[in-house]
Design a protein around this motif. Structure first.
Motif, PDB file in Angstrom:
ATOM      1  N   THR A  77      57.111  40.470  45.616  1.00 61.41           N
ATOM      2  CA  THR A  77      57.764  39.260  45.105  1.00 61.41           C
ATOM      3  C   THR A  77      57.993  39.293  43.602  1.00 61.41           C
ATOM      4  OG1 THR A  77      55.718  38.023  44.653  1.00 61.41           O
ATOM      5  CG2 THR A  77      56.579  37.951  46.920  1.00 61.41           C
ATOM      6  N   LEU A  78      57.443  40.279  42.910  1.00 61.71           N
ATOM      7  CA  LEU A  78      57.498  40.302  41.449  1.00 61.71           C
ATOM      8  C   LEU A  78      58.545  41.289  40.937  1.00 61.71           C
ATOM      9  CD1 LEU A  78      53.656  40.337  40.761  1.00 61.71           C
ATOM     10  CD2 LEU A  78      55.208  38.397  40.444  1.00 61.71           C
ATOM     11  N   PRO A  79      59.076  41.050  39.740  1.00 67.82           N
ATOM     12  CA  PRO A  79      59.952  42.045  39.119  1.00 67.82           C
ATOM     13  C   PRO A  79      59.219  43.374  38.970  1.00 67.82           C
ATOM     14  CG  PRO A  79      60.028  39.956  37.926  1.00 67.82           C
ATOM     15  CD  PRO A  79      58.917  39.837  38.909  1.00 67.82           C
ATOM     16  N   GLU A  80      59.962  44.467  38.969  1.00 66.84           N
ATOM     17  CA  GLU A  80      59.351  45.791  38.953  1.00 66.84           C
ATOM     18  C   GLU A  80      58.446  46.025  37.749  1.00 66.84           C
ATOM     19  OE1 GLU A  80      62.123  48.929  39.371  1.00 66.84           O
ATOM     20  OE2 GLU A  80      62.832  48.296  41.355  1.00 66.84           O
ATOM     21  N   HIS A  81      58.736  45.396  36.627  1.00 67.91           N
ATOM     22  CA  HIS A  81      57.955  45.661  35.414  1.00 67.91           C
ATOM     23  C   HIS A  81      56.659  44.855  35.358  1.00 67.91           C
ATOM     24  CE1 HIS A  81      60.117  41.970  34.301  1.00 67.91           C
ATOM     25  NE2 HIS A  81      59.137  41.759  33.434  1.00 67.91           N
ATOM     26  N   VAL A  82      56.446  43.937  36.310  1.00 73.34           N
ATOM     27  CA  VAL A  82      55.253  43.087  36.308  1.00 73.34           C
ATOM     28  C   VAL A  82      54.199  43.692  37.228  1.00 73.34           C
ATOM     29  CG1 VAL A  82      54.313  40.801  36.803  1.00 73.34           C
ATOM     30  CG2 VAL A  82      56.611  41.026  35.807  1.00 73.34           C
ATOM     31  N   MET A  83      53.023  43.939  36.681  1.00 73.98           N
ATOM     32  CA  MET A  83      51.917  44.486  37.463  1.00 73.98           C
ATOM     33  C   MET A  83      51.213  43.375  38.239  1.00 73.98           C
ATOM     34  SD  MET A  83      50.215  47.264  34.830  1.00 73.98           S
ATOM     35  CE  MET A  83      50.067  46.101  33.470  1.00 73.98           C
ATOM     36  N   LEU A  84      50.532  43.782  39.297  1.00 75.52           N
ATOM     37  CA  LEU A  84      49.783  42.849  40.143  1.00 75.52           C
ATOM     38  C   LEU A  84      48.376  43.391  40.333  1.00 75.52           C
ATOM     39  CD1 LEU A  84      49.801  40.336  42.049  1.00 75.52           C
ATOM     40  CD2 LEU A  84      50.550  41.881  43.872  1.00 75.52           C
ATOM     41  N   SER A  85      47.384  42.556  40.055  1.00 68.71           N
ATOM     42  CA  SER A  85      45.982  42.978  40.162  1.00 68.71           C
ATOM     43  C   SER A  85      45.211  41.973  41.007  1.00 68.71           C
ATOM     44  CB  SER A  85      45.354  43.091  38.769  1.00 68.71           C
ATOM     45  OG  SER A  85      43.988  43.455  38.852  1.00 68.71           O
ATOM     46  N   THR A  86      44.316  42.473  41.853  1.00 62.50           N
ATOM     47  CA  THR A  86      43.551  41.603  42.741  1.00 62.50           C
ATOM     48  C   THR A  86      42.177  41.279  42.160  1.00 62.50           C
ATOM     49  OG1 THR A  86      42.365  43.300  44.007  1.00 62.50           O
ATOM     50  CG2 THR A  86      44.649  42.806  44.665  1.00 62.50           C
ATOM     51  N   CYS A  87      41.466  40.433  42.884  1.00 63.70           N
ATOM     52  CA  CYS A  87      40.108  40.045  42.486  1.00 63.70           C
ATOM     53  C   CYS A  87      39.074  40.742  43.367  1.00 63.70           C
ATOM     54  CB  CYS A  87      39.972  38.523  42.582  1.00 63.70           C
ATOM     55  SG  CYS A  87      38.663  37.851  41.546  1.00 63.70           S
ATOM     56  N   SER A  88      39.400  41.939  43.803  1.00 62.55           N
ATOM     57  CA  SER A  88      38.479  42.708  44.628  1.00 62.55           C
ATOM     58  C   SER A  88      37.139  42.873  43.917  1.00 62.55           C
ATOM     59  CB  SER A  88      39.072  44.086  44.922  1.00 62.55           C
ATOM     60  OG  SER A  88      38.170  44.871  45.661  1.00 62.55           O
ATOM     61  N   GLY A  89      36.075  42.610  44.637  1.00 70.23           N
ATOM     62  CA  GLY A  89      34.740  42.682  44.059  1.00 70.23           C
ATOM     63  C   GLY A  89      34.110  41.325  43.861  1.00 70.23           C
ATOM     64  N   ALA A  90      34.914  40.253  44.022  1.00 69.90           N
ATOM     65  CA  ALA A  90      34.383  38.905  43.808  1.00 69.90           C
ATOM     66  C   ALA A  90      33.904  38.242  45.092  1.00 69.90           C
ATOM     67  CB  ALA A  90      35.445  38.021  43.153  1.00 69.90           C
ATOM     68  N   HIS A  91      34.602  38.484  46.193  1.00 70.90           N
ATOM     69  CA  HIS A  91      34.360  37.709  47.406  1.00 70.90           C
ATOM     70  C   HIS A  91      33.742  38.509  48.551  1.00 70.90           C
ATOM     71  CE1 HIS A  91      36.784  34.851  45.235  1.00 70.90           C
ATOM     72  NE2 HIS A  91      37.830  35.644  45.263  1.00 70.90           N
ATOM     73  N   GLY A  92      33.506  39.799  48.324  1.00 72.44           N
ATOM     74  CA  GLY A  92      32.964  40.632  49.389  1.00 72.44           C
ATOM     75  C   GLY A  92      31.603  40.182  49.880  1.00 72.44           C
ATOM     76  N   GLY A  93      30.718  39.808  48.959  1.00 72.06           N
ATOM     77  CA  GLY A  93      29.383  39.373  49.361  1.00 72.06           C
ATOM     78  C   GLY A  93      29.410  38.109  50.189  1.00 72.06           C
ATOM     79  N   SER A  94      30.216  37.135  49.778  1.00 73.93           N
ATOM     80  CA  SER A  94      30.307  35.877  50.518  1.00 73.93           C
ATOM     81  C   SER A  94      30.908  36.093  51.892  1.00 73.93           C
ATOM     82  CB  SER A  94      31.168  34.870  49.740  1.00 73.93           C
ATOM     83  OG  SER A  94      30.635  34.639  48.463  1.00 73.93           O
ATOM     84  N   THR A  95      31.938  36.936  51.970  1.00 72.65           N
ATOM     85  CA  THR A  95      32.581  37.202  53.254  1.00 72.65           C
ATOM     86  C   THR A  95      31.641  37.949  54.186  1.00 72.65           C
ATOM     87  OG1 THR A  95      34.740  37.276  52.167  1.00 72.65           O
ATOM     88  CG2 THR A  95      34.581  38.254  54.349  1.00 72.65           C
ATOM     89  N   ALA A  96      30.911  38.922  53.643  1.00 79.25           N
ATOM     90  CA  ALA A  96      29.942  39.651  54.454  1.00 79.25           C
ATOM     91  C   ALA A  96      28.846  38.723  54.957  1.00 79.25           C
ATOM     92  CB  ALA A  96      29.333  40.788  53.635  1.00 79.25           C
ATOM     93  N   GLU A  97      28.431  37.795  54.120  1.00 78.14           N
ATOM     94  CA  GLU A  97      27.425  36.811  54.523  1.00 78.14           C
ATOM     95  C   GLU A  97      27.924  35.979  55.692  1.00 78.14           C
ATOM     96  OE1 GLU A  97      24.852  34.383  51.559  1.00 78.14           O
ATOM     97  OE2 GLU A  97      26.553  33.084  52.074  1.00 78.14           O
ATOM     98  N   TRP A  98      29.217  35.585  55.645  1.00 77.06           N
ATOM     99  CA  TRP A  98      29.787  34.812  56.753  1.00 77.06           C
ATOM    100  C   TRP A  98      29.750  35.618  58.053  1.00 77.06           C
ATOM    101  CZ3 TRP A  98      33.693  35.888  60.127  1.00 77.06           C
ATOM    102  CH2 TRP A  98      34.088  34.843  60.967  1.00 77.06           C
ATOM    103  N   VAL A  99      30.088  36.905  57.973  1.00 75.30           N
ATOM    104  CA  VAL A  99      30.077  37.745  59.174  1.00 75.30           C
ATOM    105  C   VAL A  99      28.687  37.791  59.782  1.00 75.30           C
ATOM    106  CG1 VAL A  99      30.414  40.069  60.080  1.00 75.30           C
ATOM    107  CG2 VAL A  99      32.027  39.149  58.405  1.00 75.30           C
ATOM    108  N   VAL A 100      27.689  38.006  58.946  1.00 74.80           N
ATOM    109  CA  VAL A 100      26.305  38.064  59.454  1.00 74.80           C
ATOM    110  C   VAL A 100      25.905  36.720  60.050  1.00 74.80           C
ATOM    111  CG1 VAL A 100      23.895  38.363  58.797  1.00 74.80           C
ATOM    112  CG2 VAL A 100      25.633  39.911  57.880  1.00 74.80           C
ATOM    113  N   ALA A 101      26.272  35.622  59.378  1.00 72.45           N
ATOM    114  CA  ALA A 101      25.948  34.290  59.902  1.00 72.45           C
ATOM    115  C   ALA A 101      26.610  34.062  61.254  1.00 72.45           C
ATOM    116  CB  ALA A 101      26.393  33.218  58.908  1.00 72.45           C
TER     117      ALA A 101
END
Length: 302
Positions: A77-101
């Motif tokens: 969705t972005l122009p070619e010159h605009v980079m896109l970065s995720t927040c990987s590393g922030a929500h993995g623990g909470s999501t894994a906790e949900w799976v275990v629960a």
């Protein structure tokens, strides 16, 4: 030189305050501040609807830094010159906790015991256990690694799967062979064209009777119609935090499907979510301010 970063809340202003060469400015969707004319980085809110007008209002934009680990809503969705970065590393623990629960709730029949409490029924019964369960974790990024660490603590037997095989990780091409030999299949993959309907009718049919499918990824990773058929037949069970469609509309068969534990996309929604997200974002933006590429940069379909 100072880089202006537009952030959607005061959490962002506080998190970026200590980064040299960075000025964080809060904005409101539909009412961008004057600083938007010079801003080079945009942090969209968790639920940003009108992406086009938001991006168009930042003419010098060079980086969109997401609060989420998933980037499918922004890829392409972005122009070619605009980079896109995720927040990987922030929500993995909470999501894994949900799976275990979710798995503990199902295996230890917590919902059934709660039903007995409501009817004042004292009914002892033997339950399943997570100990010794064979768990296939599809996705070996932050979410998958966080889940494996927690499952190891419960003495489950974990097999990791990624796009390509490597030491300690099986390849996605091995799924037909792996699926029949696991009690739980946990989907922890990003949403891309390749993962859409990864869990289709053939995939689900290879899971053994009584196995549990867990989707903590995105709804379209699972073929909903195929899953409803399997659940309705009582052959497998499922725990879903995401659905397709989402939100789940009234009257949808998933609401009444047997053997299903369902939550409304809340695996990462828990206390401390902003602090965890902005800790990652601060690191990504600091890298950008130093002239480096953010380590969570999206490339291709990611």
């Amino acid at each position: 030189m100072t880089i202006t970063v537009l952030v959607p809340d005061e959490h962002g202003v506080a998190a970026l305050a200590g980064i040299d060469g960075v000025r964080a400015v809060r904005y409101e969707p539909g009412a961008l501040p004057d600083e938007a004319a010079e801003a080079e980085v945009l942090v969209p809110g968790f639920l940003t609807a009108d992406k086009g007008s938001l991006v168009a209002g930042v003419p010098k934009l060079r980086l969109v830094q997401l609060l989420t680990a998933g980037a499918e809503a922004w890829v392409g969705t972005l122009p070619e010159h605009v980079m896109l970065s995720t927040c990987s590393g922030a929500h993995g623990g909470s999501t894994a906790e949900w799976v275990v629960a979710a798995l503990l709730t199902m295996f230890r029949t917590m919902r059934e015991f709660e039903d007995d409490r409501r009817t004042q029924t004292w009914q002892m019964q033997q339950t399943e256990t997570l100990q010794g369960k064979r768990v296939l974790v599809i996705g070996s990024g932050d979410l998958g690694k966080q889940l494996k660490r927690r499952l190891d603590a419960f003495d489950a037997e974990v097999t990791m799967v990624a796009n390509t095989a490597r030491e300690g990780v099986r390849g996605v091409d091995e799924l037909p062979e792996l699926l029949p030999h696991h009690d739980v299949v946990a989907l922890m993959v990003p949403m891309t064209p390749k993962t859409r309907h990864l869990a289709n009718a053939d995939f689900l049919s290879r899971m053994p009777d009584g196995a549990v499918l867990v989707n903590a990824a995105r709804g379209p990773v699972v073929d909903t119609d195929a899953l409803v058929r399997e659940l309705s037949a009582g052959r497998i069970r499922a725990a879903l935090d995401v659905t397709d469609p989402e939100p789940l509309p009234p009257g949808h068969p998933l609401w009444t499907a047997p053997g299903l534990l369902l939550t409304p996309h809340v695996a990462g929604s828990c206390t401390g979510v902003h602090a965890r997200a902005y800790r990652v974002i601060a690191e990504q933006i600091a890298q950008f301010a130093r002239g480096e590429e953010p380590s969570n940069l999206v490339r291709g379909d990611y």
